[in-house]
Design a protein around this motif. Structure first.
Motif, PDB file in Angstrom:
ATOM      1  N   MET A 135      88.217 183.625 -25.942  1.00  0.00           N
ATOM      2  CA  MET A 135      87.422 182.422 -26.188  1.00  0.00           C
ATOM      3  C   MET A 135      85.988 182.584 -25.705  1.00  0.00           C
ATOM      4  N   GLU A 136      85.789 183.297 -24.604  1.00  0.00           N
ATOM      5  CA  GLU A 136      84.423 183.564 -24.156  1.00  0.00           C
ATOM      6  C   GLU A 136      83.700 184.473 -25.160  1.00  0.00           C
ATOM      7  N   THR A 137      84.422 185.433 -25.711  1.00  0.00           N
ATOM      8  CA  THR A 137      83.848 186.295 -26.741  1.00  0.00           C
ATOM      9  C   THR A 137      83.463 185.481 -27.962  1.00  0.00           C
ATOM     10  N   ALA A 138      84.350 184.585 -28.394  1.00  0.00           N
ATOM     11  CA  ALA A 138      84.062 183.743 -29.560  1.00  0.00           C
ATOM     12  C   ALA A 138      82.849 182.858 -29.307  1.00  0.00           C
ATOM     13  N   ALA A 139      82.746 182.316 -28.101  1.00  0.00           N
ATOM     14  CA  ALA A 139      81.593 181.478 -27.766  1.00  0.00           C
ATOM     15  C   ALA A 139      80.300 182.283 -27.856  1.00  0.00           C
ATOM     16  N   SER A 140      80.338 183.527 -27.379  1.00  0.00           N
ATOM     17  CA  SER A 140      79.157 184.383 -27.454  1.00  0.00           C
ATOM     18  C   SER A 140      78.825 184.742 -28.903  1.00  0.00           C
ATOM     19  N   LEU A 141      79.839 185.032 -29.700  1.00  0.00           N
ATOM     20  CA  LEU A 141      79.617 185.366 -31.105  1.00  0.00           C
ATOM     21  C   LEU A 141      79.046 184.175 -31.871  1.00  0.00           C
ATOM     22  N   GLY A 142      79.467 182.972 -31.474  1.00  0.00           N
ATOM     23  CA  GLY A 142      78.955 181.774 -32.126  1.00  0.00           C
ATOM     24  C   GLY A 142      77.467 181.589 -31.940  1.00  0.00           C
ATOM     25  N   GLU A 143      76.902 182.195 -30.896  1.00  0.00           N
ATOM     26  CA  GLU A 143      75.457 182.130 -30.672  1.00  0.00           C
ATOM     27  C   GLU A 143      74.712 183.121 -31.564  1.00  0.00           C
ATOM     28  N   GLN A 144      75.437 184.130 -32.078  1.00  0.00           N
ATOM     29  CA  GLN A 144      74.815 185.151 -32.926  1.00  0.00           C
ATOM     30  C   GLN A 144      75.038 184.897 -34.414  1.00  0.00           C
ATOM     31  N   LEU A 145      76.230 184.386 -34.758  1.00  0.00           N
ATOM     32  CA  LEU A 145      76.654 184.334 -36.156  1.00  0.00           C
ATOM     33  C   LEU A 145      77.010 182.909 -36.559  1.00  0.00           C
ATOM     34  N   PRO A 146      76.380 182.373 -37.592  1.00  0.00           N
ATOM     35  CA  PRO A 146      76.593 180.959 -37.953  1.00  0.00           C
ATOM     36  C   PRO A 146      77.964 180.653 -38.516  1.00  0.00           C
ATOM     37  N   LEU A 163      84.761 181.244 -40.327  1.00  0.00           N
ATOM     38  CA  LEU A 163      85.989 181.848 -39.805  1.00  0.00           C
ATOM     39  C   LEU A 163      86.444 181.097 -38.562  1.00  0.00           C
ATOM     40  N   VAL A 164      87.743 180.761 -38.519  1.00  0.00           N
ATOM     41  CA  VAL A 164      88.327 180.069 -37.379  1.00  0.00           C
ATOM     42  C   VAL A 164      89.399 180.962 -36.750  1.00  0.00           C
ATOM     43  N   ASP A 165      89.945 180.500 -35.623  1.00  0.00           N
ATOM     44  CA  ASP A 165      91.078 181.147 -34.960  1.00  0.00           C
ATOM     45  C   ASP A 165      90.703 182.531 -34.426  1.00  0.00           C
ATOM     46  N   TRP A 166      89.981 182.543 -33.308  1.00  0.00           N
ATOM     47  CA  TRP A 166      89.413 183.767 -32.757  1.00  0.00           C
ATOM     48  C   TRP A 166      90.200 184.322 -31.579  1.00  0.00           C
ATOM     49  N   ASP A 167      91.424 183.905 -31.376  1.00  0.00           N
ATOM     50  CA  ASP A 167      92.151 184.365 -30.191  1.00  0.00           C
ATOM     51  C   ASP A 167      92.572 185.828 -30.280  1.00  0.00           C
ATOM     52  N   THR A 168      92.475 186.452 -31.478  1.00  0.00           N
ATOM     53  CA  THR A 168      92.797 187.878 -31.594  1.00  0.00           C
ATOM     54  C   THR A 168      91.548 188.757 -31.681  1.00  0.00           C
ATOM     55  N   VAL A 169      90.374 188.208 -31.412  1.00  0.00           N
ATOM     56  CA  VAL A 169      89.142 188.981 -31.499  1.00  0.00           C
ATOM     57  C   VAL A 169      89.210 190.193 -30.571  1.00  0.00           C
ATOM     58  N   GLY A 170      88.634 191.321 -31.012  1.00  0.00           N
ATOM     59  CA  GLY A 170      88.647 192.492 -30.151  1.00  0.00           C
ATOM     60  C   GLY A 170      87.992 193.698 -30.807  1.00  0.00           C
TER      61      GLY A 170
END
Length: 277
Positions: free
Chosen positions: A63-74, A212-219
């Motif tokens: 979730m922290e990764t997704a939050a950071s990605l949300g600042e880069q990618l709309p 894109l939603v559901d980022w719990d498998t990001v890696g």
């Protein structure tokens, strides 16, 4: 999930929402398969994870990764932060809550054709700078050791029907595990930021474009991890998906559980996935 989570009273969910400054009655949304979801005022979409199957530390990093990605990618629908800055808050010793903006639009289901524009999103994702503490997605099936032990000794199952269908397919499961080992050697050495599950169910077509939603498998992983779900081809990842599902379903069906609709669906998916190998 169609059934409400066992052991999560509504007052604990509301207390968690209050930590995000959200009041009002949450309305259960029986969508997806794995986490539990509620909406509030059609403004917030909540995701409640069962920590017996999803480790808290891994969830927080995702979730922290997704939050950071949300600042880069709309197109990243990222979690919002609680009043004390958290993307994941504990509801009790079993469940954890994340909150997202509610997104209006159209989505599909796993197995539906993926919108052609998803490839463009994934290209941008794979080219972005990885956040500092991004998880590394394992190449091998995470529950492989447990699955291998189960192949050697099926033991007791909560569901006799599930045990019977598994025992009937132990030979083919062993063959597919060996095949995975061979295919893993063909993967590229490249590692990029991957979503993990960019299938049609996790893509929403909104008036402002695809998200894109559901980022719990990001890696971090080879790009094939995403691309095979968006019209590409990867013998390894398509097989790994099936074997990973079998391991996950087996764990659920061996453990004590209520004989509710979700248990029946798990048995159905377990059986169909084994037959498809």
């Amino acid at each position: 999930m169609e059934d409400l989570p066992s052991g999560l009273p509504e007052h604990e969910l509301k207390a968690g929402l209050a930590r995000f400054g959200i009041t009002g009655k949450p309305v259960y949304a029986p969508v997806g398969f794995g986490d539990y979801h509620w909406t509030v005022y059609d403004r917030w979409f909540t995701s409640v994870s069962d920590l017996t199957t999803k480790p808290l530390a891994r969830l927080r990093r995702a979730m922290e990764t997704a939050a950071s990605l949300g600042e880069q990618l709309p197109f990243v629908v990222a979690p919002v932060r609680s009043d004390d800055g958290e993307t994941v808050v504990l509801l009790n010793d079993r469940y954890a809550l994340s909150v997202f903006p509610y997104v209006a639009g159209r989505s599909g289901s796993f197995g539906d054709p993926v919108h052609a524009g998803v490839t463009e999103l994934l290209t941008a994702l794979h080219r972005c700078e990885p956040p500092a503490d991004i998880p590394v997605a394992p190449i091998d099936v995470p529950a492989r050791a447990a699955l291998t032990a189960l192949l050697d000794e099926p033991g007791k199952w909560f569901s006799d029907r599930a045990r019977e269908v598994f025992v009937a397919h132990t030979g083919i499961v062993r063959e597919k595990l060996a095949e995975l080992d061979l295919l893993a050697g063909e993967l590229t050495d490249e590692r990029v930021v991957t979503h993990g599950e960019p299938h049609a169910g996790n893509v929403i077509n909104t008036p402002r474009g695809l998200v894109l939603v559901d980022w719990d498998t990001v890696g971090l992983a080879p790009p094939e991890r995403d691309l095979w779900l968006a019209g590409g081809d990867s013998a390894f990842y398509s097989l790994r998906w099936a074997v990973d599902d079998i391991a996950d379903f087996a764990e659920k069906l061996r453990a004590p559980h209520e004989r509710w609709r979700d248990a029946e669906l798990t048995l159905h998916y377990f059986t169909e996935t084994l037959k498809s190998l």
